[in-house]
Design a protein around this motif. Structure first.
Motif, PDB file in Angstrom:
ATOM      1  N   ALA A 184      -8.942 -11.755   8.719  1.00  0.00           N
ATOM      2  CA  ALA A 184      -8.891 -11.290   7.330  1.00  0.00           C
ATOM      3  C   ALA A 184      -7.538 -11.626   6.730  1.00  0.00           C
ATOM      4  O   ALA A 184      -6.518 -11.686   7.435  1.00  0.00           O
ATOM      5  CB  ALA A 184      -9.132  -9.783   7.256  1.00  0.00           C
ATOM      6  N   VAL A 185      -7.529 -11.853   5.421  1.00  0.00           N
ATOM      7  CA  VAL A 185      -6.267 -12.072   4.713  1.00  0.00           C
ATOM      8  C   VAL A 185      -5.370 -10.861   4.896  1.00  0.00           C
ATOM      9  O   VAL A 185      -4.165 -10.974   5.137  1.00  0.00           O
ATOM     10  CB  VAL A 185      -6.521 -12.339   3.217  1.00  0.00           C
ATOM     11  N   THR A 186      -5.969  -9.676   4.791  1.00  0.00           N
ATOM     12  CA  THR A 186      -5.279  -8.418   5.064  1.00  0.00           C
ATOM     13  C   THR A 186      -6.330  -7.337   5.238  1.00  0.00           C
ATOM     14  O   THR A 186      -7.356  -7.357   4.559  1.00  0.00           O
ATOM     15  CB  THR A 186      -4.303  -8.052   3.919  1.00  0.00           C
ATOM     16  N   PRO A 187      -6.136  -6.394   6.152  1.00  0.00           N
ATOM     17  CA  PRO A 187      -7.126  -5.333   6.319  1.00  0.00           C
ATOM     18  C   PRO A 187      -7.063  -4.327   5.170  1.00  0.00           C
ATOM     19  O   PRO A 187      -5.987  -4.100   4.601  1.00  0.00           O
ATOM     20  CB  PRO A 187      -6.721  -4.682   7.656  1.00  0.00           C
ATOM     21  N   PRO A 188      -8.195  -3.713   4.814  1.00  0.00           N
ATOM     22  CA  PRO A 188      -8.202  -2.750   3.703  1.00  0.00           C
ATOM     23  C   PRO A 188      -7.214  -1.598   3.894  1.00  0.00           C
ATOM     24  O   PRO A 188      -6.684  -1.068   2.916  1.00  0.00           O
ATOM     25  CB  PRO A 188      -9.648  -2.245   3.691  1.00  0.00           C
ATOM     26  N   ARG A 189      -6.959  -1.218   5.126  1.00  0.00           N
ATOM     27  CA  ARG A 189      -6.067  -0.085   5.386  1.00  0.00           C
ATOM     28  C   ARG A 189      -4.659  -0.333   4.870  1.00  0.00           C
ATOM     29  O   ARG A 189      -3.876   0.614   4.692  1.00  0.00           O
ATOM     30  CB  ARG A 189      -6.031   0.189   6.896  1.00  0.00           C
ATOM     31  N   GLU A 190      -4.316  -1.609   4.606  1.00  0.00           N
ATOM     32  CA  GLU A 190      -2.980  -1.913   4.081  1.00  0.00           C
ATOM     33  C   GLU A 190      -2.729  -1.248   2.728  1.00  0.00           C
ATOM     34  O   GLU A 190      -1.584  -0.996   2.366  1.00  0.00           O
ATOM     35  CB  GLU A 190      -2.782  -3.420   3.957  1.00  0.00           C
ATOM     36  N   PHE A 191      -3.791  -0.986   1.961  1.00  0.00           N
ATOM     37  CA  PHE A 191      -3.600  -0.294   0.683  1.00  0.00           C
ATOM     38  C   PHE A 191      -3.024   1.105   0.885  1.00  0.00           C
ATOM     39  O   PHE A 191      -2.392   1.651  -0.021  1.00  0.00           O
ATOM     40  CB  PHE A 191      -4.927  -0.214  -0.078  1.00  0.00           C
ATOM     41  N   ILE A 192      -3.229   1.669   2.057  1.00  0.00           N
ATOM     42  CA  ILE A 192      -2.659   2.976   2.374  1.00  0.00           C
ATOM     43  C   ILE A 192      -1.350   2.821   3.133  1.00  0.00           C
ATOM     44  O   ILE A 192      -0.370   3.520   2.874  1.00  0.00           O
ATOM     45  CB  ILE A 192      -3.653   3.802   3.225  1.00  0.00           C
ATOM     46  N   ASN A 193      -1.321   1.873   4.060  1.00  0.00           N
ATOM     47  CA  ASN A 193      -0.145   1.722   4.914  1.00  0.00           C
ATOM     48  C   ASN A 193       1.102   1.268   4.160  1.00  0.00           C
ATOM     49  O   ASN A 193       2.219   1.674   4.508  1.00  0.00           O
ATOM     50  CB  ASN A 193      -0.439   0.736   6.044  1.00  0.00           C
ATOM     51  N   ARG A 194       0.937   0.437   3.164  1.00  0.00           N
ATOM     52  CA  ARG A 194       2.116  -0.082   2.471  1.00  0.00           C
ATOM     53  C   ARG A 194       2.948   1.045   1.828  1.00  0.00           C
ATOM     54  O   ARG A 194       4.162   1.119   2.055  1.00  0.00           O
ATOM     55  CB  ARG A 194       1.703  -1.110   1.417  1.00  0.00           C
ATOM     56  N   PRO A 195       2.359   1.903   0.994  1.00  0.00           N
ATOM     57  CA  PRO A 195       3.166   3.002   0.453  1.00  0.00           C
ATOM     58  C   PRO A 195       3.730   3.912   1.552  1.00  0.00           C
ATOM     59  O   PRO A 195       4.871   4.388   1.448  1.00  0.00           O
ATOM     60  CB  PRO A 195       2.181   3.762  -0.448  1.00  0.00           C
ATOM     61  N   LEU A 196       2.946   4.124   2.624  1.00  0.00           N
ATOM     62  CA  LEU A 196       3.433   4.959   3.717  1.00  0.00           C
ATOM     63  C   LEU A 196       4.600   4.308   4.447  1.00  0.00           C
ATOM     64  O   LEU A 196       5.480   4.999   4.972  1.00  0.00           O
ATOM     65  CB  LEU A 196       2.295   5.267   4.694  1.00  0.00           C
ATOM     66  N   ASP A 197       4.640   2.965   4.493  1.00  0.00           N
ATOM     67  CA  ASP A 197       5.800   2.265   5.063  1.00  0.00           C
ATOM     68  C   ASP A 197       7.074   2.649   4.325  1.00  0.00           C
ATOM     69  O   ASP A 197       8.119   2.902   4.933  1.00  0.00           O
ATOM     70  CB  ASP A 197       5.611   0.747   4.979  1.00  0.00           C
ATOM     71  N   VAL A 198       6.982   2.658   3.005  1.00  0.00           N
ATOM     72  CA  VAL A 198       8.165   2.969   2.195  1.00  0.00           C
ATOM     73  C   VAL A 198       8.591   4.418   2.415  1.00  0.00           C
ATOM     74  O   VAL A 198       9.786   4.713   2.588  1.00  0.00           O
ATOM     75  CB  VAL A 198       7.878   2.702   0.705  1.00  0.00           C
ATOM     76  N   SER A 199       7.630   5.336   2.415  1.00  0.00           N
ATOM     77  CA  SER A 199       7.969   6.743   2.624  1.00  0.00           C
ATOM     78  C   SER A 199       8.591   6.952   4.004  1.00  0.00           C
ATOM     79  O   SER A 199       9.573   7.703   4.152  1.00  0.00           O
ATOM     80  CB  SER A 199       6.728   7.618   2.465  1.00  0.00           C
ATOM     81  N   TYR A 200       8.037   6.290   5.023  1.00  0.00           N
ATOM     82  CA  TYR A 200       8.600   6.428   6.367  1.00  0.00           C
ATOM     83  C   TYR A 200      10.008   5.838   6.420  1.00  0.00           C
ATOM     84  O   TYR A 200      10.916   6.410   7.047  1.00  0.00           O
ATOM     85  CB  TYR A 200       7.705   5.741   7.395  1.00  0.00           C
ATOM     86  N   LEU A 201      10.219   4.702   5.770  1.00  0.00           N
ATOM     87  CA  LEU A 201      11.548   4.092   5.716  1.00  0.00           C
ATOM     88  C   LEU A 201      12.549   5.051   5.082  1.00  0.00           C
ATOM     89  O   LEU A 201      13.681   5.210   5.578  1.00  0.00           O
ATOM     90  CB  LEU A 201      11.478   2.789   4.921  1.00  0.00           C
ATOM     91  N   LEU A 202      12.169   5.725   4.017  1.00  0.00           N
ATOM     92  CA  LEU A 202      13.068   6.697   3.382  1.00  0.00           C
ATOM     93  C   LEU A 202      13.359   7.864   4.322  1.00  0.00           C
ATOM     94  O   LEU A 202      14.485   8.393   4.347  1.00  0.00           O
ATOM     95  CB  LEU A 202      12.463   7.197   2.069  1.00  0.00           C
ATOM     96  N   ASP A 203      12.350   8.286   5.105  1.00  0.00           N
ATOM     97  CA  ASP A 203      12.581   9.346   6.095  1.00  0.00           C
ATOM     98  C   ASP A 203      13.619   8.907   7.126  1.00  0.00           C
ATOM     99  O   ASP A 203      14.504   9.685   7.512  1.00  0.00           O
ATOM    100  CB  ASP A 203      11.273   9.700   6.808  1.00  0.00           C
ATOM    101  N   VAL A 204      13.508   7.660   7.593  1.00  0.00           N
ATOM    102  CA  VAL A 204      14.455   7.147   8.581  1.00  0.00           C
ATOM    103  C   VAL A 204      15.857   7.069   7.983  1.00  0.00           C
ATOM    104  O   VAL A 204      16.851   7.433   8.634  1.00  0.00           O
ATOM    105  CB  VAL A 204      14.003   5.763   9.095  1.00  0.00           C
ATOM    106  N   LEU A 205      15.962   6.605   6.745  1.00  0.00           N
ATOM    107  CA  LEU A 205      17.274   6.532   6.090  1.00  0.00           C
ATOM    108  C   LEU A 205      17.879   7.923   5.932  1.00  0.00           C
ATOM    109  O   LEU A 205      19.103   8.095   6.071  1.00  0.00           O
ATOM    110  CB  LEU A 205      17.141   5.848   4.727  1.00  0.00           C
TER     111      LEU A 205
END
Length: 553
Positions: free
Chosen positions: A307-328
């Motif tokens: 697949a070009v990208t799995p549908p779950r990426e629509f959820i994972n992408r914003p969660l990546d940013v939130s998790y990155l902010l938690d780590v920072l």
């Protein structure tokens, strides 16, 4: 391009229109191994493939091509030669993997209704076979002529009546888009005249680098709750090179900006913007989203992904940013070299990243809108819907992707119309900028940015329009040594460095105002400033509102 190719005279020539329709829209098509048969009601005519091949090689016009050539200008004939002979450097595995993906199959289904076999069956399988075989036999790059010769039947029939209906529909879409772009430009020009003029020649030039040096660090992250590992580059400002003309942030804490890349890209594609913001004293974090980055596209083309990208990426992408902010935030507590303000964060995103930015800003997924917009997916001219509609494969639940730490957002060429709709975008309450390009063929300006801008209810909202810009004008190249699919210069568009300087200046002013709270930058957030820095061949317009009724007539 279509406006130039499909003149009124050309539209009357049914057979030659069939030859030009699909290549002009960016799809490589296939015809019979011996002849192209074009049907228009009871009328049928044909052109021999060898006549096309001789014309492509020598420019000589013979046989059935003579009649069609009389209806074309010399420039159009030369364009046809280029279409027939321009090589496509993709492997058979890459072609096969894309055409067997859900997005590739959707495109083939639509194309197969117009291009049929000699027995008038839909050309879905024949077109796919011809493309893969042409790539397999021409490892240095295959052309449209190579594809024609691999079509697995003796003849191919093109329904000119249906083809011309599509051309007319597309022309109507182009006309509506041009009207909307003209409206934005008129509104911007009027606003620039009406505003209190500022002497920008006497103010710091935000297109230039600021007075901070910076240090770049790469973080390796692992979110155990999602079993997801990814990396992020962090640009930390150091010290002033010299006293700035504009006062730096009043807070002792460093404001933070996050940049989200587009589909098939990586964290390097907006490195220029990260450096620009860091030079003005922002800490900039640039995550790489693992299942929608350049590596994912490379895996698809190499046969390691389906697949070009799995549908779950629509959820994972914003969660990546939130998790990155938690780590920072955790690093800020444990590392004395950090002094970050993680309660006042800005976000920038391009394309798929534009969706990510809007979701973090508070836009809500709208499954009712998606269901409605995706019912007739085979008839759309909006290629971004092929990606957006994959969201329907997700469980229908209320996804809360907003991050309250995000206080301002910039979405560049975002995909948004079906994902959020009016109901979803109206949930955004923070300052937001949508940047659009007039010649964007991936996420078209009118349905994906201009109309969605009118649905925003935020008090501070801005629409930037790059006239002459494309979907790729703002994004720099990914890692030069690992780009899975290099984008031709003609697709990137004219002078992308101009677009990047515009966005660099705008991002500094926007985030200084709405994240760092420096009101002295507010004069830059004006149509007057857009006019001041605007240059050919990419002109810049700015509006803060648009009359919706003018766009929906």
């Amino acid at each position: 391009m279509l406006q130039k190719l499909f003149t009124s005279k050309l539209l009357k020539s049914a057979s030659i229109a069939s030859l030009l329709l699909f290549p002009a829209t960016g799809l490589q098509t296939a015809v019979a191994a011996d002849r192209i048969y074009a049907t228009y009601g009871a009328f049928e005519s044909s052109v021999a493939i060898e006549d096309l091949a001789k014309f492509a090689k020598t420019g000589e016009i013979e046989g059935g091509l003579i009649d069609y050539a009389r209806r074309l200008t010399p420039a159009q004939l030369e364009r046809l030669r280029g279409i027939l002979t321009t090589p496509v450097d993709l492997s058979p595995v890459a072609i096969s993997q894309f055409l067997y993906s859900s997005i590739g199959e959707t495109l083939l289904q639509r194309l197969g209704q117009l291009i049929r076999t000699e027995a008038t069956l839909p050309g879905f399988y024949a077109i796919r076979s011809a493309l893969i075989l042409a790539a397999a036999e021409n490892r240095q790059g295959f052309t449209l002529l190579d594809v024609l010769r691999q079509f697995p039947t003796n003849g191919i029939r093109v329904d000119l009546g249906q083809s011309l209906e599509i051309v007319e529909e597309l022309q109507a879409v182009i006309n509506r888009t041009n009207e909307a772009i003209a409206l934005v430009q008129r509104q911007s020009a009027a606003a620039a005249i009406a505003q209190q003029p500022a002497n920008f020649s006497q103010l710091p030039d935000l297109r230039q680098r600021g007075r901070f040096t910076w240090t770049k660090r790469t973080l390796e992250l692992y979110d155990s709750s999602r079993d997801r590992a990814f990396i992020a580059d962090l640009y930390l400002p150091n010290s002033y090179l010299s006293p700035p003309s504009l006062t730096p942030h009043s807070s002792l804490l460093t404001p933070v900006i996050v940049i989200s890349h587009g589909l098939g890209s990586d964290r390097n594609s907006f490195g220029y913007l990260a450096q620009q913001l860091a030079s003005y004293g922002f800490a900039v974090a640039v995550p790489e989203h693992p299942n929608s980055n350049a590596e994912q596209l490379r895996s698809l083309l190499n046969g390691r992904a389906t697949a070009v990208t799995p549908p779950r990426e629509f959820i994972n992408r914003p969660l990546d940013v939130s998790y990155l902010l938690d780590v920072l935030a955790q690093l800020d507590r444990t590392d004395s070299s950090f002094a970050l303000n993680l309660q006042q964060v800005g976000v920038v995103g391009h394309s798929y990243g534009g969706y990510t930015a809007l979701a973090l800003a508070g836009a809500k997924l709208n499954f009712n809108q998606l269901q409605q917009d995706c019912e007739n997916l085979g008839e759309t001219f909006n290629l971004s819907l092929l990606l957006q509609c994959r969201t329907l494969e997700l469980p229908r639940t209320q996804y809360n992707l907003r991050d309250k730490r995000i206080k301002a957002a910039i979405a560049i060429n975002p995909i948004a119309s079906a994902l959020f709709g009016k109901a979803g975008l109206s949930q955004i309450k923070i300052p937001v900028t949508i940047a659009s390009s007039s010649d964007d063929k991936v996420a078209p300006a009118l349905p994906e940015q201009i109309l969605p801008f009118t649905w925003l209810t935020a008090q501070n909202k801005y629409l930037l329009l790059l006239a002459g810009g494309t979907h790729f004008s703002a994004a720099d190249k990914s890692d030069p040594g690992s780009e899975p699919l290099p984008i031709p210069e003609s697709v990137i568009g004219p002078d992308p460095s101009l677009a990047r300087r515009y966005l660099g200046a705008w991002s500094v002013a926007f985030f200084e105002t709405y994240v760092a709270g420096s009101q002295q930058y507010r004069p830059y957030l004006s149509a007057d400033y857009a006019r001041f820095i605007s240059q050919m061949p990419l002109t810049l317009s700015l509006v803060q509102s648009l009359p919706l009724e003018s766009l929906t007539q």
